[in-house]
Scaffold this active site. Structure first.
Site, PDB file in Angstrom:
ATOM      1  N   GLU A  33       0.859  -1.184   0.000  1.00  0.00           N
ATOM      2  CA  GLU A  33       0.000   0.000   0.000  1.00  0.00           C
ATOM      3  C   GLU A  33       0.895   1.234   0.000  1.00  0.00           C
ATOM      4  OE1 GLU A  33      -2.979   0.232   3.073  1.00  0.00           O
ATOM      5  OE2 GLU A  33      -3.988  -1.590   2.416  1.00  0.00           O
ATOM      6  N   HIS A  91      -4.289   6.576   0.947  1.00  0.00           N
ATOM      7  CA  HIS A  91      -3.570   5.311   0.827  1.00  0.00           C
ATOM      8  C   HIS A  91      -4.199   4.498  -0.284  1.00  0.00           C
ATOM      9  CE1 HIS A  91      -6.840   3.836   3.472  1.00  0.00           C
ATOM     10  NE2 HIS A  91      -6.563   2.619   3.039  1.00  0.00           N
ATOM     11  N   HIS A  93      -5.268   0.672  -2.069  1.00  0.00           N
ATOM     12  CA  HIS A  93      -5.565  -0.748  -1.898  1.00  0.00           C
ATOM     13  C   HIS A  93      -4.986  -1.424  -3.143  1.00  0.00           C
ATOM     14  CE1 HIS A  93      -9.161  -0.154   1.086  1.00  0.00           C
ATOM     15  NE2 HIS A  93      -8.001   0.145   1.611  1.00  0.00           N
ATOM     16  N   ASP A 104      -9.251   0.399   8.255  1.00  0.00           N
ATOM     17  CA  ASP A 104      -9.287   1.843   8.017  1.00  0.00           C
ATOM     18  C   ASP A 104     -10.124   2.523   9.091  1.00  0.00           C
ATOM     19  OD1 ASP A 104      -7.746   1.655   5.722  1.00  0.00           O
ATOM     20  OD2 ASP A 104      -9.488   1.404   4.420  1.00  0.00           O
TER      21      ASP A 104
HETATM   22 ZN   LIG Z   1      -7.551   0.870   3.430  1.00  0.00          ZN
END
Ligand SMILES: [Zn+2]
Length: 148
Positions: A33, A91, A93, A104
């Site tokens: 990530e 961020h 995925h 999250d």
């Molecule tokens: Zn996430």
């Protein structure tokens, strides 16, 4: 596990260039990530991203991230020095869709009042959420072609 926060009235405005920059960062970090910080300003119910700061994911994981603390301090100071406000975090995925995961939800609890932008490396889609004290709401995203 996927959470589905309800859609609020808030809007996140981000330029096409900044979205490209985040997707590029997601590609560079793949299969981990990527993560970073969004700076700009809040105008009423609108958050305007004026600068995207890539940061290092100290976990280097495909399933979670933590912003490198040195990067975080440097970025907050840099944004403040330029008169910008840190409005949130982004961020990626790497393997899944852009959605609000249980992780999250859990991790964002430390950051009430901040926007969390999630991008999918797989599909290029993105979604944003506002973390509040006791809940999370989804935020509309408008990608504009304006240049600042
Ligand atoms: Zn996430």
């Amino acid at each position: 596990m996927i959470n589905s926060p309800k859609m609020g009235v808030l809007m996140l405005r981000i330029s096409h260039n900044d979205v490209e920059k985040i997707l590029w960062h997601a590609a560079v970090c793949y299969p981990a990530e990527c993560c970073g910080i969004l700076a700009g300003r809040k105008l009423g119910e609108e958050y305007v991203v004026e600068r995207v700061y890539p940061a290092r994911n100290m976990l280097e994981s495909s399933f979670e991230y933590r912003v490198n603390p040195e990067d975080q301090v440097r970025i907050f100071m840099d944004a403040e020095a330029d008169g910008l406000e840190v409005v949130g975090f982004y961020h990626s995925h790497p393997l899944g869709e852009a959605y609000w995961s249980s992780l999250d939800e859990e991790r964002s609890k430390l950051w009430p009042g901040y926007i969390f932008l999630v991008v999918s490396h797989k599909t290029g889609s993105l979604r944003a959420y506002l973390r509040k004290e006791d809940e999370t709401v989804e935020v509309n995203v408008e990608i504009s072609t304006f240049t600042l």
